[in-house]
Each structure stands twice: as C-alpha cells, then as structure tokens.
Design a protein around this motif. Structure first.
Motif, short mmCIF file in Angstrom:
data_model
loop_
_atom_site.label_atom_id
_atom_site.label_comp_id
_atom_site.label_asym_id
_atom_site.label_seq_id
_atom_site.Cartn_x
_atom_site.Cartn_y
_atom_site.Cartn_z
N ARG A 146 0.82 -1.27 0.26
CA ARG A 146 0.08 -0.05 0.09
C ARG A 146 1.03 1.25 -0.15
NH1 ARG A 146 -5.27 1.96 2.24
NH2 ARG A 146 -4.87 3.81 3.35
N GLU A 147 2.02 1.28 0.81
CA GLU A 147 2.71 2.42 0.67
C GLU A 147 3.37 2.56 -0.44
OE1 GLU A 147 5.67 1.54 3.65
OE2 GLU A 147 4.15 1.58 5.63
N LEU A 148 3.90 1.66 -1.30
CA LEU A 148 4.46 1.57 -2.47
C LEU A 148 3.59 2.17 -3.54
CD1 LEU A 148 6.74 -1.62 -2.45
CD2 LEU A 148 7.78 0.80 -2.12
N VAL A 149 2.38 1.88 -3.51
CA VAL A 149 1.52 2.13 -4.46
C VAL A 149 0.89 3.50 -4.28
CG1 VAL A 149 -0.93 1.47 -5.44
CG2 VAL A 149 0.57 -0.21 -4.91
N HIS A 150 0.36 3.80 -3.16
CA HIS A 150 0.12 5.22 -2.72
C HIS A 150 1.30 6.19 -2.69
CE1 HIS A 150 -3.85 4.37 -0.66
NE2 HIS A 150 -3.83 3.31 -1.51
N GLY A 151 2.47 5.86 -2.59
CA GLY A 151 3.48 6.93 -2.55
C GLY A 151 4.01 6.96 -4.11
N GLY A 152 3.44 6.33 -5.16
CA GLY A 152 3.68 6.61 -6.44
C GLY A 152 4.99 6.00 -6.88
N GLU A 153 5.68 5.03 -6.12
CA GLU A 153 6.76 4.49 -6.46
C GLU A 153 6.72 3.68 -7.72
OE1 GLU A 153 6.06 4.80 -3.43
OE2 GLU A 153 7.81 5.64 -2.37
N ILE A 154 5.42 2.87 -7.84
CA ILE A 154 5.44 2.08 -9.13
C ILE A 154 4.79 2.64 -10.00
CG2 ILE A 154 5.15 -0.03 -7.41
CD1 ILE A 154 2.12 -0.36 -8.34
N GLY A 155 4.45 3.96 -10.08
CA GLY A 155 3.61 4.65 -11.28
C GLY A 155 2.24 4.45 -11.05
N ASP A 156 1.70 4.44 -12.48
CA ASP A 156 0.16 4.16 -12.54
C ASP A 156 -0.13 2.74 -12.66
OD1 ASP A 156 -0.28 6.95 -12.67
OD2 ASP A 156 -0.03 6.91 -14.71
N ILE A 157 -1.19 2.22 -12.06
CA ILE A 157 -1.44 0.90 -11.97
C ILE A 157 -1.91 0.31 -13.16
CG2 ILE A 157 -3.03 -0.96 -10.99
CD1 ILE A 157 -2.85 0.18 -8.21
N GLN A 158 -1.38 -0.67 -13.83
CA GLN A 158 -1.55 -1.24 -15.25
C GLN A 158 -2.33 -2.45 -14.92
OE1 GLN A 158 2.28 -1.15 -16.83
NE2 GLN A 158 1.91 1.00 -17.82
N PHE A 159 -2.00 -3.39 -14.13
CA PHE A 159 -2.86 -4.86 -13.84
C PHE A 159 -2.50 -5.16 -12.23
CE2 PHE A 159 1.47 -6.12 -15.06
CZ PHE A 159 1.85 -6.95 -14.15
N PHE A 160 -3.52 -5.91 -11.95
CA PHE A 160 -3.50 -6.72 -10.57
C PHE A 160 -3.89 -7.88 -10.97
CE2 PHE A 160 -5.45 -8.30 -6.92
CZ PHE A 160 -4.90 -7.62 -5.63
N ASP A 161 -3.00 -9.08 -10.49
CA ASP A 161 -3.31 -10.41 -10.83
C ASP A 161 -2.84 -11.31 -9.64
OD1 ASP A 161 -3.60 -12.82 -12.25
OD2 ASP A 161 -2.38 -12.30 -13.76
N ARG A 212 0.06 -18.93 -3.52
CA ARG A 212 -0.49 -17.51 -3.07
C ARG A 212 0.29 -16.23 -3.75
NH1 ARG A 212 -3.94 -20.45 -1.64
NH2 ARG A 212 -5.07 -20.76 0.53
N THR A 213 0.18 -15.94 -4.53
CA THR A 213 0.85 -15.05 -5.51
C THR A 213 0.04 -13.91 -5.87
OG1 THR A 213 0.88 -15.97 -7.43
CG2 THR A 213 2.47 -16.52 -6.18
N THR A 214 0.63 -12.53 -5.82
CA THR A 214 -0.24 -11.34 -6.31
C THR A 214 0.97 -10.62 -7.06
OG1 THR A 214 -1.80 -11.26 -4.70
CG2 THR A 214 -1.20 -9.29 -5.81
N LEU A 215 0.56 -10.25 -8.29
CA LEU A 215 1.23 -9.24 -8.93
C LEU A 215 0.74 -7.88 -9.33
CD1 LEU A 215 2.35 -12.29 -10.07
CD2 LEU A 215 3.43 -11.21 -11.99
N ILE A 216 1.33 -7.05 -8.83
CA ILE A 216 0.84 -5.47 -9.01
C ILE A 216 1.61 -4.69 -10.30
CG2 ILE A 216 -0.07 -3.42 -8.43
CD1 ILE A 216 -0.58 -4.88 -5.66
N PRO A 238 -4.94 3.27 -5.15
CA PRO A 238 -4.59 4.59 -4.96
C PRO A 238 -5.92 5.22 -5.06
CG PRO A 238 -3.78 4.11 -7.24
CD PRO A 238 -4.34 2.71 -6.55
N PRO A 239 -6.13 6.43 -4.21
CA PRO A 239 -7.10 7.32 -4.44
C PRO A 239 -7.55 7.72 -5.90
CG PRO A 239 -5.62 8.24 -2.61
CD PRO A 239 -5.09 7.04 -3.48
N GLY A 240 -8.97 7.50 -6.36
CA GLY A 240 -9.13 8.04 -7.75
C GLY A 240 -9.37 6.78 -8.54
N VAL A 241 -8.77 5.56 -8.10
CA VAL A 241 -9.02 4.37 -8.99
C VAL A 241 -9.89 3.47 -8.24
CG1 VAL A 241 -7.77 2.43 -9.96
CG2 VAL A 241 -6.54 4.82 -9.85
N GLU A 242 -10.93 3.12 -8.77
CA GLU A 242 -12.12 2.29 -8.15
C GLU A 242 -12.48 1.26 -9.22
OE1 GLU A 242 -15.67 5.36 -8.78
OE2 GLU A 242 -14.59 5.27 -6.78
#
Length: 390
Positions: free
Chosen positions: A164-179, A260-264, A211-215
């Motif tokens: 959550r910190e990495l996503v909300h802090g912008g370190e990974i940029g804009d989310i393109q996929f969640f798997d 049990r894997t998750t890729l963002i 992140p805020p604004g993405v739903e």
C-alpha cells in the motif's frame, strides 16, 4: 500519546533516560478500552488471545451460545467472564467495544444491536450477507460517531502494508494490472462457492491498496463445478478499474498444490508478492514496457517500434514479521481513541461485498460484465438477461 511530567529532569540522568524530579507527576496512562468478544468458534479464540496481548484493550467477556466452549477457550484468562447472553454484554457499561466472530448470517443483527447500544464494533468478514444491510450499518455507525471496522486481516500484514505504501507513494507509477492466484486442495464448503470462500481475501487487498481516484467499475466472473459439489469450485474473476486497468483473481479448491501470489504492475515498477516464500515475500522489479510519447518522436525514428522494454534491478524490501491480527486489534483501539475511521472501515467491507454480489450475478449471466453499484445485489436477474446470457 505524549507523556506529561513535572519540572525538568535532573542533569544526572543517563543519555536516553528521562528521570522525573522528586514530586513530579507520574505519567497518566490512557484508560484501557473495555472489550467483549462474541463467538468462540474458529476465529474467536484468536481474537481473545490478541485482545489480551493488546495494551490498549481490556477483555471483559467472551460470549457464545455454548458456554462450555467459551470456558475452554478462556482457560487461564481467569479475569474474563463467559456468558451466553449478548444482552448482558451490551448492558455492561465497562464494555465500550465488541469484536464479532460469528457466522455471517448473524452479523447484521449483532452489529446493529451493538451500535444501537453505543458500542464500537469490529466484525469478521463479510460484514453482512447483503450490501443493503451493510450500507445501513455504515450509516448507523457514522450517525452515532462510532467505529465500525472490518477484520480484513490480510490488510494488516507487513507485506500488504508495504505494498500500500509503495502504490500510494507513487513508487510503481500508475497501476496497469493486478493479478492474484489463491489456490489449494479444499476445503470444499457446503454453503458457499469458491468465490465467496476465497476471493474476499484478494478483493479486500485490492480495495486496500488501490490509490485514491482508482476504483472498480465492473465485474465479470466465470466458474465451474467439475466434481458436482453443487457450487463453483474453480473461478476466475475480473474487475475493471476506472483507469482502464484490469484486476484478475483466480480461486480454486481443487489444486493439488498451494499457490498464494499477487502481481501488481505499474508504469514504473512491478510488485511480486509470494506469500509462501518467507525469505522474499515481496520483490520490486524495475522492469516493464515503456511507450515513447508521440510528441517525442522524430522523423528518423518515427517508423521504429514505439514500445521499448526496460530491464532494471530487482530488490526485496526487508519486512518485520508481525502477527496481522495483533495489528488489527491495535488499529481498532487507535481508531476508537483517536476518533477516526479505521483503515478497513465499514465502507471498505461494503465495497468488497458489492464486488462479491456483482461476481455472483455475473456467474448467473454466464460471465457478463456487471456494473458495480448499490443495486447490484438487490435487483433480480430478469428473464431478458438470462436469455441474453444463453
């Protein structure tokens, strides 16, 4: 919480040690929050243990219809009383909060009664069985200024907090996929399908890290029952996000191996979470696909491929191992003390419930995309919709 002392400490105190002068006031500790746990089945004992180990909470009651089971759970906790009467718990003025770990069908009635009695509530997922009931409970808690928190335990693991910190802090940029993949052998449930059994974990994590604004704006689901269990044992769920990205969840009761894997994936970096790898649960990959903006193209490279591949470093952030449920209890107590909404409040439980209802509706419609909204679980499927799905 800051601690107030009297006059300045004497000069002879050791470095890092604060010694009050004679006659100085003792630090005043915040009063502990009186708590009752309701339900002594599978999850209740975990709540009891972690409540007893949370300094801000004081456990007074364990309530269950089987009082003998309650006594077995309490064991050495001789200061905690057992009861079969929920009304007795609510009538105790020492009890400011209740943690509910009963079957989901009982959640609405118990949570509503607790809120009406002026108690803060922590409730096991799902918050209720219908989104309409969940929305009603959220409004009731907000109207009365009470904390309503969902026990989305995975959201309080160190790895998900870091994600959550990495996503909300912008370190990974804009989310393109969640798997995400959550598969294992059993246990096949008699009353719910695999989506309702396993997908709430991944959907609560998705809700927590977005992140805020993405739903979510739409859900489609495919399921199969190859063993004739009477409900889907294998399912694939796709959530369309408002930024154009897709979130995908694979859940399965029939896999001989546990995964049990998750890729963002982000525009800058990709996160890989392997929950079965304690040496490197989370890795951050500086690898991905870059697209050259059209206004940066020159005549010399205009006919070349616009896509380039970035191959950089991979790092595994250090994570402190902590019991997630202890963090849940600490957040519940902090939200009550600070008069704020918890990280996984009732509204987050409502959002997850709406995704599940949309997924169930999509299954009935043969995988059609169902919009996510307040009416998802209350409008019956029409004959025209069923015909169109065939």
């Amino acid at each position: 919480m800051s601690t107030q002392y009297g006059p300045a400490a004497e000069a002879h105190e050791a470095p890092g040690e604060h010694v009050p002068t004679p006659g100085a006031a003792e630090p005043v500790a915040a009063p502990r929050i009186g708590l009752a746990v309701v339900g002594a089945g599978y999850w209740g004992p975990n709540l009891v243990r972690n409540a007893q180990q949370t300094a801000a909470l004081r456990l007074h009651w364990l309530c269950d219809l089987d009082e003998e089971r309650s006594r077995r759970v309490l064991g050495e906790y001789s200061t905690v009383r057992s009861t079969t009467s929920f009304e007795q718990v609510l009538d105790d003025e020492r009890v400011r909060a209740v943690a509910i770990a009963t079957p989901a069908a009982a959640h609405y009635k118990l949570v509503r009664a607790a809120l009406e009695a002026g108690k803060h509530v922590l409730v096991e997922k799902p918050i209720t069985t219908t989104a309409a009931d969940a929305a009603e409970l959220c409004e009731l808690a907000e109207d009365r200024g009470l904390v309503l928190m969902c026990d989305h335990t995975f959201c309080y693991t160190p790895v998900v907090r870091r994600i959550r910190e990495l996503v909300h802090g912008g370190e990974i940029g804009d989310i393109q996929f969640f798997d995400s993949v959550r598969i294992n052998l059993g246990l096949v449930q008699p009353d719910v399908d695999v989506l309702w059994d396993l997908a709430p974990h991944d959907l609560s994590i998705l809700d927590f890290v977005l992140p805020p604004g993405v739903e979510p704006v739409g859900v489609s689901a495919q399921g199969a029952d190859p063993i004739g269990a009477g409900q889907a044992c294998v399912a694939y769920l796709t959530v369309r996000l408002s930024n154009g990205a897709l979130a995908h969840c694979h859940v399965n009761w029939l896999s001989p191996t546990k995964v049990r894997t998750t890729l963002i994936g982000g525009s800058r970096r990709t996160l890989v979470w392997d929950d079965l790898n304690p040496q490197a649960r989370l890795t951050v990959h500086d690898r991905g696909v870059d697209l050259t903006p059209p206004d940066e193209l020159t005549d010399a490279i205009r006919h070349r491929a616009l896509i380039s591949y970035r191959v950089g470093d991979m790092v595994a952030p250090a994570l402190v191992e902590q019991e997630a449920l202890r963090n849940v209890m600490a957040e519940f107590a902090a939200a009550i003390t600070e008069g704020r909404a918890p990280l996984t409040d009732g509204r987050s439980g409502l959002r997850v419930l709406r995704l599940l209802h949309a997924a169930s509706r999509s299954l009935e419609l043969g995988g059609a995309t169902v919009p996510v909204g307040p009416a998802t679980d209350v409008e019956p499927i029409t004959a025209q919709e069923r015909a169109a799905a065939r």
